[in-house]
Design a protein around this motif. Structure first.
Motif, PDB file in Angstrom:
ATOM      1  N   GLN A   1     -53.227  -0.088 -80.827  1.00 34.40           N
ATOM      2  CA  GLN A   1     -54.502  -0.136 -80.121  1.00 34.40           C
ATOM      3  C   GLN A   1     -55.425  -1.146 -80.768  1.00 34.40           C
ATOM      4  N   PRO A   2     -55.967  -2.076 -80.030  1.00 33.54           N
ATOM      5  CA  PRO A   2     -56.997  -2.942 -80.590  1.00 33.54           C
ATOM      6  C   PRO A   2     -58.302  -2.165 -80.707  1.00 33.54           C
ATOM      7  N   ARG A   3     -59.240  -2.684 -81.479  1.00 33.95           N
ATOM      8  CA  ARG A   3     -60.562  -2.083 -81.561  1.00 33.95           C
ATOM      9  C   ARG A   3     -61.348  -2.523 -80.352  1.00 33.95           C
ATOM     10  N   GLY A   4     -61.106  -1.873 -79.250  1.00 32.16           N
ATOM     11  CA  GLY A   4     -61.704  -2.288 -77.998  1.00 32.16           C
ATOM     12  C   GLY A   4     -60.715  -3.136 -77.233  1.00 32.16           C
ATOM     13  N   MET A   5     -61.135  -3.583 -76.079  1.00 36.25           N
ATOM     14  CA  MET A   5     -60.266  -4.379 -75.223  1.00 36.25           C
ATOM     15  C   MET A   5     -61.139  -4.958 -74.129  1.00 36.25           C
ATOM     16  N   THR A   6     -60.564  -5.871 -73.360  1.00 34.23           N
ATOM     17  CA  THR A   6     -61.330  -6.434 -72.259  1.00 34.23           C
ATOM     18  C   THR A   6     -61.301  -5.471 -71.082  1.00 34.23           C
TER      19      THR A   6
ATOM     20  N   VAL B   1     -66.874  -2.079 -82.317  1.00 37.61           N
ATOM     21  CA  VAL B   1     -66.019  -2.157 -81.128  1.00 37.61           C
ATOM     22  C   VAL B   1     -66.464  -3.360 -80.310  1.00 37.61           C
ATOM     23  N   ARG B   2     -65.508  -4.125 -79.844  1.00 34.86           N
ATOM     24  CA  ARG B   2     -65.797  -5.293 -78.997  1.00 34.86           C
ATOM     25  C   ARG B   2     -65.139  -5.108 -77.650  1.00 34.86           C
ATOM     26  N   VAL B   3     -65.949  -5.107 -76.614  1.00 35.38           N
ATOM     27  CA  VAL B   3     -65.407  -4.964 -75.265  1.00 35.38           C
ATOM     28  C   VAL B   3     -66.059  -5.983 -74.345  1.00 35.38           C
ATOM     29  N   PRO B   4     -65.403  -7.118 -74.117  1.00 31.36           N
ATOM     30  CA  PRO B   4     -65.909  -8.025 -73.087  1.00 31.36           C
ATOM     31  C   PRO B   4     -65.734  -7.385 -71.711  1.00 31.36           C
ATOM     32  N   LEU B   5     -66.826  -7.371 -70.939  1.00 33.16           N
ATOM     33  CA  LEU B   5     -66.771  -6.886 -69.553  1.00 33.16           C
ATOM     34  C   LEU B   5     -66.745  -8.091 -68.635  1.00 33.16           C
ATOM     35  N   ILE B   6     -65.749  -8.163 -67.778  1.00 32.77           N
ATOM     36  CA  ILE B   6     -65.709  -9.209 -66.756  1.00 32.77           C
ATOM     37  C   ILE B   6     -65.962  -8.534 -65.421  1.00 32.77           C
ATOM     38  N   ASN B   7     -66.999  -8.984 -64.741  1.00 37.22           N
ATOM     39  CA  ASN B   7     -67.352  -8.339 -63.473  1.00 37.22           C
ATOM     40  C   ASN B   7     -66.670  -9.047 -62.311  1.00 37.22           C
ATOM     41  N   ALA B   8     -65.575  -8.456 -61.844  1.00 43.96           N
ATOM     42  CA  ALA B   8     -64.885  -8.977 -60.659  1.00 43.96           C
ATOM     43  C   ALA B   8     -65.139  -8.079 -59.447  1.00 43.96           C
TER      44      ALA B   8
END
Ligand code: CU
Length: 491
Positions: A41-46, A83-90
């Motif tokens: 598990q990564p520390r967060g995810m996209t 925690v790093r979570v990039p949010l991409i709004n599609a």
């Protein structure tokens, strides 16, 4: 399809953890799906918020998701980490992600109009935050009725010094579902707004009257309807930590596991003195962790949709040969001893200082029957509780309305005062009609915070207020400095 996705699709989401987790081991936390493969598990995810077709069992629906799955992917970390979570709004609409229960930097709270602008279609926002406290949390959109689509998932924060010993963890997300079956959640809100009546058949004795606004066509455990339930695999004699999250919009659930008692160890992420019961009542936004020593067989895990004569259903299986229980299996524990807030005590280390003053927040309903208020105000001109950094205040939640409300405070975990005793630490608390319930809040996280009913439809019908530090921000601005999204185009 990777193994993590596969695990979600099959409805069985299981993590294994050894006795007394060490930091090193926790950092390697693994997920095992039905395929039996482990994924680091990564520390967060996209998170890519996007429309998708999703199978809920026998039914496939078009909805809005994170990464094409319901629930969204499990995000796991260890307390103290970033925690790093990039949010991409599609999506074809603005959106945010709210990290429910986390004592977070307000600029990362996903509260549109309070501390950040929503992320526009085609844009990206990088959520980067520390998780200071271990526990069971979840994430969801905080824009309009979006949480009643598929836009939610678990956020599990491990304790680097975990004091409990158990062999396995099972995360259970409860949901009510209508999107793509009886229109959209926006359609449901329009229907509610067009009516001044309440469905008097949606009654629950334990919630003191009408328990909900509507029937949802389906009730889900980990994205699966009862006709094709999730199966959690384990072994006889194993001690299992269940992490139960109510991600529903309008449904309180009564949860029980056939043939087993539940030893409750945590409320809303925080530990409590262990108490053993037959069932728990869990409002929207609440979480409970409990330990169970599993017997041999295949057992119904049932979440009764309180007041709705329907249920969510899954199977806990420790024996290959045992017959699968029926989705309407009778579970004696549902009518056994139910957990009360009176049963819960915060351990000494988690007690908050004594409050120095008292503020009353009245929960009300306007005669229209479809507007819900806090101190007679609606969301457009919200009630605001003002605090100074470092003080502890007592908030009396005085429910003058004819329905119960699960009130949720962002950015803090308060302490419930139960009959003069120091009750549990929580961030979401149920208040029945005509009830007055006291919560103590330590003002240790400056910002302008949402304080609202977690019945999504009540929230959208006005039941949204604020708790803010110091004088109110000028109208049209936000208190802690608007954190503008990066406005990076993703294509
Ligand atoms: Cu409410």
């Amino acid at each position: 399809m990777d193994a993590l996705t596969y695990a979600w699709r099959s409805g069985a989401y299981v993590t294994r953890r050894r006795l007394l987790v060490t930091g090193a081991f926790a950092a390697m936390g693994a997920v095992t799906g039905s395929a039996g493969t482990a994924v680091a598990q990564p520390r967060g995810m996209t998170l890519r918020a996007r429309p998708a077709k999703v199978s809920l069992g026998r039914r496939t629906v078009s909805t809005w998701t994170y990464n094409g799955v319901v629930p969204g992917p499990s995000i796991e970390a260890t307390a103290g980490e970033t925690v790093r979570v990039p949010l991409i709004n599609a999506l074809p609409a603005n959106t945010t992600v709210h990290w429910h229960g986390i004592r977070i930097d307000p600029r990362m709270d996903g509260a549109p109009g309070f501390s950040q602008e929503p992320t526009r279609p085609g844009e990206r926002f990088d959520y980067v935050f520390r998780v200071p406290d271990p526990g069971t949390y979840f994430y969801h959109s905080h824009v309009g009725t979006q949480p009643d689509r598929g836009l939610y998932g678990p956020l599990i924060v491990a304790d680097p010094r975990e004091p409990l010993s158990y062999d396995q963890e099972i995360t259970v997300l409860l949901d009510d579902w209508l999107d793509g079956i009886s229109g959209t959640p926006d359609d449901a809100l329009r229907r509610l707004n067009a009516s001044t009546q309440h469905d008097d058949t949606l009654r629950s004795a334990v919630l003191g009257g009408v328990a909900a606004e509507m029937h949802h066509p389906l009730y889900l455990i980990n994205g699966r309807a009862p006709d094709a339930p999730a199966t959690f695999h384990s072994a006889p004699g194993r001690r299992v930590r269940f992490r139960v999250i109510n991600a529903a919009a309008d449904t309180p659930f009564r949860v029980a596991l056939g043939g087993h008692e539940l030893t409750v160890t945590h409320t809303d992420g925080f530990p409590c003195k262990p108490v053993t019961v037959d069932s728990i009542l869990i409002g929207m936004g609440e979480r409970y962790d409990f330990l169970v020593r599993l017997g041999s067989g295949a057992f119904p895990l049932v979440a009764l949709a309180e007041g709705k004569r329907a249920r969510a259903f899954a199977v806990v299986r420790t024996s290959r040969r045992a017959a699968t229980p029926a989705k309407d299996a009778k579970v004696a524990q549902l009518t056994g001893r139910m957990l009360n807030y009176e049963d819960l005590r915060a351990p000494r280390a988690d007690q908050l200082p004594r409050p120095s003053r008292v503020v009353t927040v009245r929960l009300g309903m306007r005669p229209s029957g479809n507007e819900w208020t806090l101190n007679d105000r609606l969301a457009a001109d919200p009630m605001r509780v003002q605090v100074d950094r470092g003080e502890t205040i007592r908030i009396v939640l005085d429910n003058e309305s004819p329905m119960w409300h699960p009130m949720h405070l962002h950015g803090h975990t308060f302490q419930v005062n139960v009959n003069g005793l120091r009750g549990p630490r929580k961030d979401t608390v149920n208040i029945k009609p005509r009830e007055r319930l006291e919560i103590d809040v330590l003002a240790d996280n400056p910002g302008e915070w949402m304080f609202h009913c977690h019945n999504l439809y009540h929230q959208e019908q006005g039941m949204m207020g604020a708790l803010g530090y110091g004088p109110p921000p000028r109208r049209g601005t936000t208190h802690t400095g608007m954190h503008r999204p990066a406005h990076k185009r993703t294509h």
